[in-house]
Design an enzyme around this catalytic site. Sequence first.
Site, PDB file in Angstrom:
ATOM      1  N   LYS A   1      34.457  42.955  40.373  1.00 19.58           N
ATOM      2  CA  LYS A   1      34.807  43.394  41.829  1.00 19.58           C
ATOM      3  C   LYS A   1      35.780  42.706  42.847  1.00 19.58           C
ATOM      4  CE  LYS A   1      30.950  45.355  41.789  1.00 19.58           C
ATOM      5  NZ  LYS A   1      31.094  46.213  39.952  1.00 19.58           N
ATOM      6  N   ASP A   2      36.160  43.089  43.629  1.00 17.70           N
ATOM      7  CA  ASP A   2      37.920  42.033  44.515  1.00 17.70           C
ATOM      8  C   ASP A   2      37.320  40.944  44.534  1.00 17.70           C
ATOM      9  OD1 ASP A   2      37.408  44.888  44.493  1.00 17.70           O
ATOM     10  OD2 ASP A   2      38.776  44.238  45.903  1.00 17.70           O
ATOM     11  N   THR A   3      38.036  39.641  44.511  1.00 20.90           N
ATOM     12  CA  THR A   3      37.973  38.331  44.550  1.00 20.90           C
ATOM     13  C   THR A   3      38.037  37.887  46.481  1.00 20.90           C
ATOM     14  OG1 THR A   3      39.072  37.736  43.049  1.00 20.90           O
ATOM     15  CG2 THR A   3      39.037  35.493  44.551  1.00 20.90           C
TER      16      THR A   3
ATOM     17  N   GLN B   1      45.068  44.823  42.397  1.00 19.82           N
ATOM     18  CA  GLN B   1      44.490  43.757  42.704  1.00 19.82           C
ATOM     19  C   GLN B   1      44.401  43.388  40.747  1.00 19.82           C
ATOM     20  OE1 GLN B   1      43.009  45.964  43.922  1.00 19.82           O
ATOM     21  NE2 GLN B   1      41.030  46.271  44.230  1.00 19.82           N
TER      22      GLN B   1
END
Length: 412
Positions: free
Chosen positions: A96-98, A175
């Site tokens: 998942k996105d940071t 990302q």
Amino acid sequence: MIEAPPFDRSLGMLYYATDTYPSGGVIKAKPEDFLVEEVLYDGTVVALEGVSIEPRVGGWTWIHVVKRNVDTVKLVLRLAKALGLRSRDISIGGIKDTRAVTSQIVSVRGNVADLPKIPNVQFLGLWPMDKPIAPSLIYGNRFTIVLRNVERRECAEAALAALGKAALPNYYGYQRFGTIRPVSHLLGKALLRKDAEGFFHVMFCKIFPYESEAAKKARELACRGEYQKALEAFPRGFVEERALLRRLVRGSDLWNAAMAIPLQILRIYIEAAQSHLFNLLLSKRMELGPLDRPVEGDLVEVNGQVTYYVEDLGGEVVVPVVGAGVRMPRGRVLEAFVKVLKEEGLEPSAFLQMPRGLRAYGSYRRARLQARDLAYSLGDDLVLRFVLPRGGYATVLLREVVKPTEPYRHGF
């Protein structure tokens, strides 16, 4: 379809599907502006406020994890260390996105009762289960995103209207490569070429303007060969750089020093190289025609199986994620793809000629990204909510609206 700016092109994202003007705006002004909730294949949403899961007796524990501004891979490493487990005893359905608030299932081998305290991480529930969570159990993710400081509201609305008609390319998003330091794919390609000097050069001698002053200074020291000083200068959060430098301080050669970086992170570099190649191939496929209309030579997915397109067969166009054992398309599609691989100096066999644990096999990824349940409201800010299938990047949709020339300045 219009040409993308230089930063996007450096990541293989050569085109936009929409021809609208940039809306401008900033995402991720704060982590709460980017919410990600995992969606299981049975439709269960792993919501931020909690989720109900039916337990099953077995050798695994499923944990509902909500994290804020925390890297998924580093969370797994930290959790494994705290529980006295190997990292392979912990599994996830996806990274998942940071810079976000995210909600997902993490599974741990064995029965777990006590969980460690980790800053900015909440454990909201745990259940005994008979198998680990895996990508195959995940449908995708539900996103709720706030775009602030929209400069041209009419352009944002025009882009969202255009997205309803355009075949959106299923690029790997920013990302995957980094926006402050867009080098993950370069490190991966250096590994695949067994180019230890090239790996070192990218890691330490490529310095970017938005890096912190501390990081810039440490990289300059390392690039000059002052390894001990560089090791002392790098903040503790720079896991990869510090691991490599520790080996160099002990007298290791460059290749073995690179192999000191945690395996999970080295794999991310290899996967980033695969992602960059995919983006380039997908861009070349866009030049041959719309992604929602197969052409002769295309590979297509029909009822979950990948085959060659024949007229009236239908199916979704897929593009190879280059690696060992992958099938390539035919005809003019193959010609375009072979040209890209020659320019990049990589063959599918290179992904198999790696040390154990870093070998990467090929796969297939749908050429177009289809958002589900897209809704938005436009007041002072633009608020979007939509669901993407597993592997789809919200930033790929957002880049069509914002059209940033310097993604980092827009929060990407």
